[in-house]
Design an enzyme around this catalytic site. Structure first.
Site, PDB file in Angstrom:
ATOM      1  N   GLY A 546     -71.342 -77.341 -46.150  1.00  0.00           N
ATOM      2  CA  GLY A 546     -70.925 -76.114 -45.451  1.00  0.00           C
ATOM      3  C   GLY A 546     -71.774 -74.946 -45.910  1.00  0.00           C
ATOM      4  O   GLY A 546     -72.962 -75.125 -46.259  1.00  0.00           O
ATOM      5  N   GLU A 547     -71.216 -73.754 -45.893  1.00  0.00           N
ATOM      6  CA  GLU A 547     -71.870 -72.503 -46.319  1.00  0.00           C
ATOM      7  C   GLU A 547     -72.955 -72.055 -45.348  1.00  0.00           C
ATOM      8  O   GLU A 547     -73.445 -70.940 -45.447  1.00  0.00           O
ATOM      9  CB  GLU A 547     -72.526 -72.612 -47.706  1.00  0.00           C
TER      10      GLU A 547
END
Ligand SMILES: Cc1cc2nc3c(=O)[nH]c(=O)nc-3n(C[C@H](O)[C@H](O)[C@H](O)COP(=O)(O)O)c2cc1C
Length: 580
Positions: A546-547
């Site tokens: 993610g991120e």
């Protein structure tokens, strides 16, 4: 009867006022060396001195500088601060900044410093006692008067703010209680540019005035005499399909480029889609790029679906802002800016540069017990995401990248994916950050319970978002819609962005034209999502962080696709023989 003094000005005088306001420019180029006569300078300074000031405190002073040696020392101070700023910029921004001229200290015959004495007039200055900053505002109004009067005199003015304030104050012999408000370079010019140089250079754009005007309370945008803008309806109405002609032109050009037909594989499709989105072939290069990491917490965390404590969301936000996360490393490598948006972290976050505080709530509610958020909150989050897209594009970005952070958000994503695609929870639910078999079984059961409770109707995407949340999904949906409305590409990260894209496309099917799937995540729900959206991922490396990390890896691929379409010669232009 005495003539009334309450009349507006006659039309030609009024027009002159609006003209000088519209034609005032910050000037950095094209100064003439001829001196400014003392009487002209005197008139301009007298106009500045007529500015309104808090409690009539007149906190300004004007330091007029002509001495060359002093200006050289001051120019050196500005150059140092400029270089420091440049060293901090991501790739494409740094290149663009390099082309900008930010001061004309030595090119102008006169420099004027406007200062502020925040103590002038003593303790009981009207208005300043409650709002100390009004002293500074008053000096800024003197700058505005000076700037307008100078324009009317044919004098260009350039405001320079690349100074460490005390460093400059020392050079000017300013007493400690005086602050520098503005450093202005003044001189006659060969011409005034019709629009701000930063706009011409594509660095930033003027926001339409209707975005800045609100009726009665913040958020009800619209011009006087017009109905307040419904931001969501407005956003959805602005989204249109890809331009088929531009896509055809791109495909034809790909076929004429000095390479075997189709040899750029999936990138040929990327470049054609970029052309379709921009409505031009070749499309503009998708740079500079900015990743917006939307962070929020989830009530469903209470069901024990993640081994990580909820506080990790806030701690990771701090890490992003300190530059220590993988998203920062990948963004630095790809030359993208990182912006973090708090749309619903269940903690108070310190205001720091790079953090956009846009909390819709302190985490969502547990969706197994009731809706994760209200419908109003879902709308507010979508609109917030779209406004962030708009602000980032107005700030000069030409490619948006999605990022996300929220402990337990793969559970909310699985529920959203099931609701929008009809997938089975066992098929759409993954192990997120990594969970044991028992927790995994529980996670699937939690998603099943949520779906049974809410009986989601995919034809009502806002209800689906409200049922399962999180705030970052709703805001990301708005971010994607915002990109589509502005016809700027948005590179989607993994399963959280995918779930948000399902909501965005359910709200406005044509939004798909702006979406580029950065990668395929290891989360099983992501494959389901991509096939439902009909998007082909550019990178497939088993990432599940993610991120925004997977999307950032795809950024150079999207940029390369656009550059190839723009830069590569055709068989006819290069004189290369085509295949028989
Ligand atoms: C407070 C303030 C500080 C500014 N500092 C700089 C600066 O250091 N260098 C620069 O080139 N322009 C600077 N500007 C100019 C702005 O970039 C400029 O006003 C903006 O591009 C809009 O263009 P316009 O003034 O021609 O409408 C500053 C403007 C303001 C209001």
């Amino acid at each position: 009867m005495a003539e009334s003094t309450a009349e507006g000005y006659p039309p030609e005088q009024r027009d002159a006022i609006y003209k000088v306001i519209a034609e005032r420019r910050d000037v950095r180029r094209g100064f003439r060396p001829d001196p400014v006569p003392a009487d002209v300078l005197g008139r301009v300074l007298a106009a500045a001195h007529q500015a309104p000031s808090v409690g009539f405190s007149q906190p300004w002073d004007f330091i007029v500088i002509t001495d060359r040696a002093r200006r050289e020392r001051i120019a050196a101070l500005a150059r140092r601060r400029r270089d420091e700023f440049a060293a901090d910029l991501p790739g494409a921004r740094a290149r663009a900044f390099d082309q900008l001229k930010i001061e004309s200290i030595l090119d102008t015959p006169v420099n004027i410093v406007v200062s502020c004495d925040r103590t002038r007039g003593g303790r009981h200055t009207l208005g300043r006692a409650t709002q100390p900053r009004t002293a500074d505002f008053s000096s800024v109004l003197a700058v505005a008067n000076l700037w307008l009067a100078a324009r009317a005199e044919g004098l260009g003015v350039g405001w320079v703010s690349f100074f460490a304030e005390r460093e400059l104050a020392a050079e000017l012999g300013l007493p400690a209680h005086l602050e520098v408000i503005a450093y202005l370079c003044v001189g006659y010019v060969t011409e005034f540019a019709p629009e701000p140089e930063l706009q011409t250079a594509g660095w930033a754009r003027r926001r339409p005035v209707a975005w800045a005007v609100h009726a009665e309370e913040f958020g009800r945008r619209g011009m006087p005499g017009e109905e307040p803008v419904d931001p969501l309806a407005d956003l959805l109405a602005a989204i249109a399909p890809a331009d088929a002609d531009a896509m055809t032109a791109a495909r034809e050009r790909q076929d004429r480029m000095t390479k075997p037909r189709g040899s750029l594989g999936a990138l040929e499709d990327v470049s054609a889609r970029l052309a379709g989105l921009a409505g031009s072939c070749p499309p503009p290069l998708p740079e500079p790029a900015c990743v917006a990491v939307f962070a929020a917490d989830h009530g469903v965390h209470a069901q024990g679906v993640s081994p990580w404590p909820q506080e990790v969301t806030a701690q990771m936000v701090a890490n992003f802002l300190a530059g220590g996360a993988v998203v920062n490393a990948f963004a630095a490598q790809a030359g993208a800016e990182v912006t973090v948006v708090d749309v619903g972290v269940a903690a108070d976050l310190e205001p720091v540069p790079g953090l956009l505080p846009r909390k819709i709530g302190r985490g969502t509610a547990d969706f197994t017990a009731g809706p994760a958020m209200t419908r109003d909150q879902a709308v507010a989050a979508v609109v917030t995401g779209a406004e962030i897209a708009r602000d980032l594009v107005a700030a000069g970005n030409r490619c948006l990248v999605t990022g996300d952070m929220g402990i337990a958000n793969t559970t909310a994503s699985a529920a959203l994916i099931c609701a929008f695609t009809g997938a089975d929870p066992a098929e759409a639910t993954g192990r997120g950050t990594g969970i044991d078999a028992l927790t995994y079984a529980k996670k699937i059961e939690v998603v099943c319970r949520g779906l049974a409770r809410h009986q989601p109707d995919p034809a009502d995407p806002l209800a689906v978002l409200a049922a399962f949340g999180g705030f970052e999904h709703a805001a990301l949906a708005g971010f994607i819609l915002g990109a589509a409305a502005l016809r700027v590409p948005v590179i989607l990260d993994g399963v959280i962005a995918g779930a948000a894209a399902l909501a965005a496309v359910a709200l406005a099917p044509d939004a798909i034209a702006a979406c580029f799937a950065g990668h395929r995540s290891a989360e099983p729900g992501h494959a389901v999502t991509l096939s439902h959206l009909g998007l082909r991922p550019l990178v497939d490396l088993g990432l599940r962080l993610g991120e925004g990390t997977g999307a950032l890896l795809a950024l150079p691929l999207v940029q390369s696709a656009a550059r190839a379409l723009r830069d590569v010669a055709t068989f006819d232009s290069a004189g290369v023989a085509d295949k028989l």
